[in-house]
Design an enzyme around this catalytic site. Structure first.
Site, short mmCIF file in Angstrom:
data_model
loop_
_atom_site.label_atom_id
_atom_site.label_comp_id
_atom_site.label_asym_id
_atom_site.label_seq_id
_atom_site.Cartn_x
_atom_site.Cartn_y
_atom_site.Cartn_z
N ARG A 46 48.74 33.52 111.21
CA ARG A 46 48.43 32.10 111.11
C ARG A 46 48.30 31.60 109.67
O ARG A 46 48.62 30.47 109.37
CB ARG A 46 47.11 31.80 111.84
CG ARG A 46 47.35 31.45 113.29
CD ARG A 46 46.08 31.45 114.02
NE ARG A 46 45.40 32.75 113.80
CZ ARG A 46 44.27 33.10 114.36
NH1 ARG A 46 43.65 32.27 115.14
NH2 ARG A 46 43.72 34.29 114.15
N HIS A 182 45.47 56.48 118.26
CA HIS A 182 46.02 57.16 117.09
C HIS A 182 45.68 58.65 117.04
O HIS A 182 46.34 59.41 116.38
CB HIS A 182 45.60 56.45 115.78
CG HIS A 182 44.18 56.70 115.39
ND1 HIS A 182 43.12 56.07 115.99
CD2 HIS A 182 43.64 57.54 114.47
CE1 HIS A 182 42.00 56.50 115.43
NE2 HIS A 182 42.28 57.39 114.51
N ASP A 239 34.32 52.80 122.38
CA ASP A 239 35.08 52.93 121.13
C ASP A 239 35.74 54.30 121.00
O ASP A 239 36.85 54.40 120.49
CB ASP A 239 34.12 52.70 119.95
CG ASP A 239 34.85 52.63 118.62
OD1 ASP A 239 35.89 51.95 118.56
OD2 ASP A 239 34.39 53.25 117.64
N HIS A 244 39.66 58.49 122.59
CA HIS A 244 39.91 59.71 121.81
C HIS A 244 39.35 60.96 122.50
O HIS A 244 40.03 61.98 122.60
CB HIS A 244 39.28 59.61 120.41
CG HIS A 244 39.70 58.38 119.64
ND1 HIS A 244 40.94 57.80 119.79
CD2 HIS A 244 39.06 57.63 118.72
CE1 HIS A 244 41.03 56.75 118.98
NE2 HIS A 244 39.89 56.62 118.33
C1 BG6 Z 1 38.79 54.31 115.94
C2 BG6 Z 1 37.40 53.79 116.20
O1 BG6 Z 1 39.57 54.23 117.09
O2 BG6 Z 1 38.71 55.66 115.53
C3 BG6 Z 1 36.54 53.94 114.97
O3 BG6 Z 1 37.48 52.42 116.55
C4 BG6 Z 1 36.54 55.36 114.49
O4 BG6 Z 1 35.21 53.52 115.23
C5 BG6 Z 1 37.98 55.85 114.33
O5 BG6 Z 1 35.88 55.40 113.25
C6 BG6 Z 1 38.02 57.32 114.02
O6 BG6 Z 1 39.32 57.67 113.69
P1 BG6 Z 1 39.60 58.80 112.64
O7 BG6 Z 1 41.07 58.96 112.64
O8 BG6 Z 1 39.05 58.31 111.34
O9 BG6 Z 1 38.85 59.99 113.15
#
Ligand code: BG6
Length: 495
Positions: A46, A182, A239, A244
């Site tokens: 935006r 990720h 989160d 994860h």
């Molecule tokens: C993210 C979370 O998905 O993963 C964060 O939202 C977290 O809160 C992060 O800190 C951790 O990722 P990594 O790769 O730093 O372990």
């Protein structure tokens, strides 16, 4: 492997994710010679910005966040020629008409049909809007070439996740949807399957006959930083546990895949989630622990408590720590407890999976021959250390029969001299290659939410009376240790 020409459209081009992760990763792919010959990156947002302003900010992002160091003059100059910025409102059809026009223009110039990747690096609310707008502009139609990428969190609970799936699948076929967690792009996470299924050694003992329990830890030393507004609505369960930790659990517990193909692997992962023993609401108190950090210290410095962080309600009940005991009801894992924990502002950063093996069936050595004895244990260190460590008993050299645990260690950085690509590099490369193996499928997300819903409900409906219940810089609330101790187990001591 040569990738076909690609147009990468980033919605949220002025945002944090684009600055920190997406552009640095695309640039690293570029300097590694892994971007397609013909590619364009179109950042849409935006804010009214000129190309030059956007380039300066992106260069700053590369210089700060790329693990491969600062950009060199010519590399950056050539890369940035592929990057343009387009001002546009995500709710305005004109934005999408403009994107379509630019795609057509590039394809005409390149004389090829290109892949179109629409990456939604926007606040979650926009994920409910953009897919439909793309479809109205006809940008979803080519199933083989148009892809949409969405980031976690996928929903806030089961219902909102289902709604998001409905929105996405109304406009895109499941094969066009890439949902990013990720963690799946991390080398050490990908290696779990290789370790388990490319070596005949461990698989025969990877089951209830030999394993006593499994602990999985995602510990962070940092607090919530500038993400208070998001985090206070989310908490540790949403989160990290829902995504994860559940992904790590699936990789550790799944059955071997027959072929290394995306759906085969994802089927095996989702089987684990379907086999999770539901936690009934009346069992939530027994099987889970939540916590919130208060004031403490880190590296000798004072750290403020969660409730005084920016954008956090002064009486917030959001958990910054979560631990769970769970069981997988299938032939391989029946009766074996899995303990999962995550937290912010813990003693140190460490993500690891520890397989704790059973003790020997009969102890032949006199009890006083052992020092600091513990049964064999295999630790897969995901980060920041990237190791695989097998702990076992050995005889201490000397005249007496004395035993103590020792370790056999594989270190990534000693064996592989080339640094691992960062998770986003791998994932963005896979999207361009149309390979969904490392992305979450809709049924997996739904199954993870379904399992956690009773916990979410109980935690939402009953206020914790003892928050904050751990000091920043410690290993979390005492109850987190008791959860595992009452079964005769312990978290691995992480020094
Ligand atoms: C993210 C979370 O998905 O993963 C964060 O939202 C977290 O809160 C992060 O800190 C951790 O990722 P990594 O790769 O730093 O372990």
């Amino acid at each position: 492997m040569e990738i076909s020409p690609t147009i990468f459209v980033i919605f949220g081009g002025a945002g944090d994710l684009t600055w920190r992760k997406l552009i640095p990763s695309l640039f690293d792919l570029y300097r590694d010679g892994r971007m397609p010959q013909q590619f364009a990156i179109m950042a849409v947002d935006r804010a009214t910005l000129r190309n030059a302003q956007v380039h300066t900010r992106y260069l700053d992002g590369v210089n700060r966040f790329s693990p491969n160091g600062k950009a060199k003059g010519t590399d950056w100059k050539h890369f940035s020629e592929h990057v343009t910025y387009q001002q546009g409102d995500f709710k305005d059809p004109a934005t999408y008409a403009q994107v379509a026009k630019r795609c057509a223009h590039l394809e005409k110039e390149w004389k090829v049909k290109a892949g179109h990747v629409f990456h939604l690096a926007t606040p979650p609310a926009m994920v409910g809007v953009i897919p439909n707008m793309l479809a109205e502009a006809g940008l979803n139609r080519d199933r083989a070439r148009a892809r949409i990428v969405v980031e976690k969190p996928i929903g806030h609970d089961l219902d909102s996740a289902r709604e998001l799936t409905r929105v996405l699948t109304n406009s895109f076929h499941e094969s066009q949807i890439f949902r990013i967690d990720h963690y799946l792009g991390k080398e050490t996470v990908q290696n779990i399957l290789v370790f388990r299924f490319a070596n005949p050694l461990f698989e025969p003992i990877w089951n209830r006959r030999y394993v006593d329990c499994v602990t999985i830890t995602v510990a962070e030393a940092v607090g919530i930083g500038h993400r208070g507004r998001y985090y206070d609505q989310a908490g540790a369960l949403r989160d990290v546990v829902q995504n994860h930790l559940m992904q790590l659990l699936c990789l550790v517990a799944m059955e071997p895949m027959v072929t290394f193909t995306a759906d085969e692997i994802r089927n095996k992962k989702v089987d684990v989630l379907h086999a999770l023993r539901p936690i009934r609401t009346d069992a939530v108190r027994r099987c889970t622990v939540r916590g919130q950090y208060g004031r403490g210290t880190r590296d000798g410095k004072n750290v403020r408590g969660y409730r005084t962080e920016d954008d956090i309600a002064p009486h917030s009940h959001t958990e910054t720590y979560a631990a769970l005991q769970l069981f997988i009801d299938n032939w391989r894992w029946q009766g074996i407890p899995f303990y999962l924990r995550t937290g912010k502002c813990l003693s140190r950063q460490c993500t690891e999976v520890a397989i704790h093996f059973r003790a020997v069936p009969h102890q032949s050595f006199p009890p006083n021959a052992s020092q600091g004895w513990y049964p064999s244990r295999l630790v897969l260190s995901i980060q920041p250390e990237e190791n695989i460590v097998l702990g076992f008993q050995a005889k201490i050299p000397g005249l007496q029969m004395l035993l103590r645990p020792v370790e056999m260690r594989f270190r990534y950085n000693e064996t592989f001299t080339r640094p691992s690509p960062k998770a986003y590099e791998t994932l963005l490369w896979d999207v361009m290659n149309n390979d969904p193996t490392l992305f979450m499928r809709e049924d997996q997300i739904e199954a993870a939410w379904r399992f956690l819903m009773p916990v979410l409900e109980v935690w939402t409906n009953t206020r914790p009376r003892n928050f904050p219940n751990y000091a920043a810089g410690t290993w979390g609330p005492k109850a987190g240790d008791e959860l595992i101790k009452r079964d005769g187990h312990a978290w691995r001591t992480i020094a």
